[in-house]
Write a protein that holds these residues in place. Structure first.
Motif, short mmCIF file in Angstrom:
data_model
loop_
_atom_site.label_atom_id
_atom_site.label_comp_id
_atom_site.label_asym_id
_atom_site.label_seq_id
_atom_site.Cartn_x
_atom_site.Cartn_y
_atom_site.Cartn_z
N SER A 41 -40.13 14.04 1.30
CA SER A 41 -41.04 14.24 2.44
C SER A 41 -40.26 14.07 3.75
O SER A 41 -39.46 13.14 3.90
CB SER A 41 -42.17 13.20 2.39
N VAL A 42 -40.52 14.94 4.72
CA VAL A 42 -39.82 14.88 6.00
C VAL A 42 -40.08 13.57 6.74
O VAL A 42 -39.19 13.02 7.40
CB VAL A 42 -40.17 16.09 6.89
N ALA A 43 -41.29 13.03 6.62
CA ALA A 43 -41.61 11.79 7.33
C ALA A 43 -40.84 10.61 6.74
O ALA A 43 -40.29 9.78 7.47
CB ALA A 43 -43.11 11.53 7.27
N TYR A 44 -40.78 10.54 5.41
CA TYR A 44 -40.03 9.47 4.75
C TYR A 44 -38.55 9.57 5.12
O TYR A 44 -37.90 8.56 5.46
CB TYR A 44 -40.22 9.57 3.24
N LEU A 45 -38.01 10.77 5.08
CA LEU A 45 -36.61 11.01 5.41
C LEU A 45 -36.28 10.55 6.82
O LEU A 45 -35.33 9.79 7.05
CB LEU A 45 -36.29 12.50 5.25
N THR A 46 -37.05 11.01 7.79
CA THR A 46 -36.71 10.74 9.20
C THR A 46 -37.03 9.31 9.62
O THR A 46 -36.35 8.76 10.48
CB THR A 46 -37.40 11.76 10.12
N GLN A 47 -38.04 8.70 9.02
CA GLN A 47 -38.30 7.29 9.31
C GLN A 47 -37.17 6.41 8.77
O GLN A 47 -36.75 5.45 9.42
CB GLN A 47 -39.65 6.87 8.74
N PHE A 48 -36.68 6.76 7.60
CA PHE A 48 -35.53 6.04 7.04
C PHE A 48 -34.33 6.21 7.97
O PHE A 48 -33.63 5.24 8.28
CB PHE A 48 -35.21 6.59 5.64
N MET A 49 -34.09 7.43 8.41
CA MET A 49 -32.96 7.70 9.30
C MET A 49 -33.07 6.92 10.60
O MET A 49 -32.09 6.35 11.09
CB MET A 49 -32.88 9.20 9.60
N ALA A 50 -34.27 6.89 11.17
CA ALA A 50 -34.47 6.19 12.45
C ALA A 50 -34.24 4.69 12.31
O ALA A 50 -33.77 4.03 13.25
CB ALA A 50 -35.88 6.46 12.97
N ASN A 51 -34.54 4.15 11.14
CA ASN A 51 -34.40 2.70 10.91
C ASN A 51 -32.99 2.29 10.49
O ASN A 51 -32.62 1.12 10.60
CB ASN A 51 -35.39 2.24 9.84
N VAL A 52 -32.21 3.24 10.00
CA VAL A 52 -30.94 2.90 9.36
C VAL A 52 -29.96 2.22 10.33
O VAL A 52 -29.15 1.38 9.94
CB VAL A 52 -30.31 4.17 8.71
N ILE A 53 -30.07 2.54 11.62
CA ILE A 53 -29.14 1.96 12.60
C ILE A 53 -29.46 0.49 12.91
O ILE A 53 -28.67 -0.18 13.58
CB ILE A 53 -29.12 2.77 13.91
N ASP A 54 -30.59 0.00 12.41
CA ASP A 54 -30.94 -1.41 12.61
C ASP A 54 -30.27 -2.33 11.60
O ASP A 54 -30.39 -3.56 11.69
CB ASP A 54 -32.46 -1.60 12.51
N TYR A 55 -29.55 -1.75 10.63
CA TYR A 55 -28.97 -2.53 9.54
C TYR A 55 -27.45 -2.34 9.53
O TYR A 55 -26.95 -1.29 9.13
CB TYR A 55 -29.58 -2.10 8.20
#
Length: 352
Positions: free
Chosen positions: A234-248
């Motif tokens: 799903s595009v939403a799951y993909l892009t939300q994961f991407m947006a959060n990845v820089i926090d880790y």
């Protein structure tokens, strides 16, 4: 809050990524080839998603031209950019090798080289693809390590121009990042479908045309069987994961596969979609090996509206999503129901 550069800002993944980033409060510099036309379209689209105000700065650029088309004035505007999300790519079947290489390989290398010199770069998040996680497949192509000695002419002939250019870019970016000491995180998405809310899918996405053909009654038989499937996300799951990845911080120099490993074969996928819009599902499955033989004829491929190149994306292997699932759990980001996303996507495309 960070200053972030997003390439491919007018693309399907790029738009949803920017939506996720601005909701987190980041300032986004959005790279467009035609900003006067594309930026207002992005703002209007964000408004439909409930984002009336956002810190987005349009930047003109083009990966197919010298210095990636970014003016010195715009580089100065972006001086505090600490993260680049590279989601831009030239996509299509039967591209010319020169076209694809210029944008998907040479252009991004030039962008990262200039960015390292001119920005406050702390991390690059590169969008690659799930085919790049299949070790056996890469070995069959003669790719080992960072592909320093790969025979690219042969690989372009074997898998097709688009996929070969993505493979070449992936390893070229990894080598350059190592050379320039750029912290890199790689995202490997499966074939993208709509979100779980509205099912929105761009017409340029491969799955969109599949659903158009399904609704038109053209898919009496589909590539399937023998464990082959087209992995989806799903595009939403993909892009939300991407947006959060820089926090880790632990995501630096890591790679993540974004896919729903429960994806069934294409016949079952399209049966779910067909039922959602009350039409007849595909009746027959055509084995992938048979199709590969048949589509070697350009005449047959053209008549069938298919490409031998696209068949490489049908896989029998399970994808390595364990690291993604662990990080998604830390993000409190659940994997949405694939069946529901397919139903919503089919309804969205049918409405178009």
């Amino acid at each position: 809050m960070s200053d972030i550069l997003v390439t491919g800002a007018s693309g399907f993944i790029g738009k949803f990524l920017i939506l996720a980033l601005v909701k987190k409060g980041h300032r986004v510099f959005a790279l467009f080839r035609k900003p006067t036309e594309q930026f207002p379209q992005l703002i209007a689209w964000l408004a439909t998603k409930g984002v009336a105000e956002a810190q987005i700065v349009p930047i003109q650029g083009d990966l197919s031209v010298a210095n990636v088309g970014i003016s010195e004035e715009n580089w100065q505007k972006m001086a505090n950019v600490s993260v680049i999300y590279h989601s831009a790519a030239m996509f299509g079947w039967n591209l010319s090798e020169q076209q694809a290489r210029q944008v998907n390989v040479k252009g991004v290398l030039e962008l990262l080289t200039l960015a390292q010199q001119k920005l406050s770069l702390k991390q690059v998040v590169q969008v690659s693809g799930y085919m790049l996680t299949m070790t056996e497949h890469l070995q069959q192509l003669g790719i080992e390590g960072l592909a320093e000695n790969a025979n690219w002419s042969k690989i372009y002939q074997q898998v097709g121009v688009y996929e070969a250019s993505k493979i070449e870019a992936h390893f070229a970016i990894k080598r350059l990042s190592k050379q320039l000491n750029i912290p890199l995180t790689v995202i490997h998405p499966a074939t993208v479908i709509g979100d779980h809310q509205q099912g929105e899918l761009a017409s340029q996405q491969p799955f969109y045309q599949t659903l158009v053909d399904l609704k038109a009654g053209k898919l009496f038989a589909v590539p399937s069987g023998q464990g082959y499937r087209l992995p989806l996300v799903s595009v939403a799951y993909l892009t939300q994961f991407m947006a959060n990845v820089i926090d880790y911080p632990q995501t630096i120099n890591q790679e993540y596969v974004l896919a729903d490993n429960s994806t069934p074969n294409l016949k079952q996928v399209l049966t779910v979609c067909a039922k959602a819009i009350a039409i007849k599902p595909p009746v027959l499955s055509i084995p992938i090996p048979v199709l590969k033989c048949v589509l070697t004829s350009e005449f047959v491929a053209k008549k069938a509206g298919m490409s031998l190149e696209m068949l490489h994306f049908f896989r029998q292997e399970s994808l390595a999503t364990e690291a993604t699932q662990q990080l998604a759990n830390m993000m409190a980001l659940p994997l949405p129901s694939l069946e529901h996303c397919l139903q919503q996507t089919a309804k969205f495309v049918a409405r178009q």
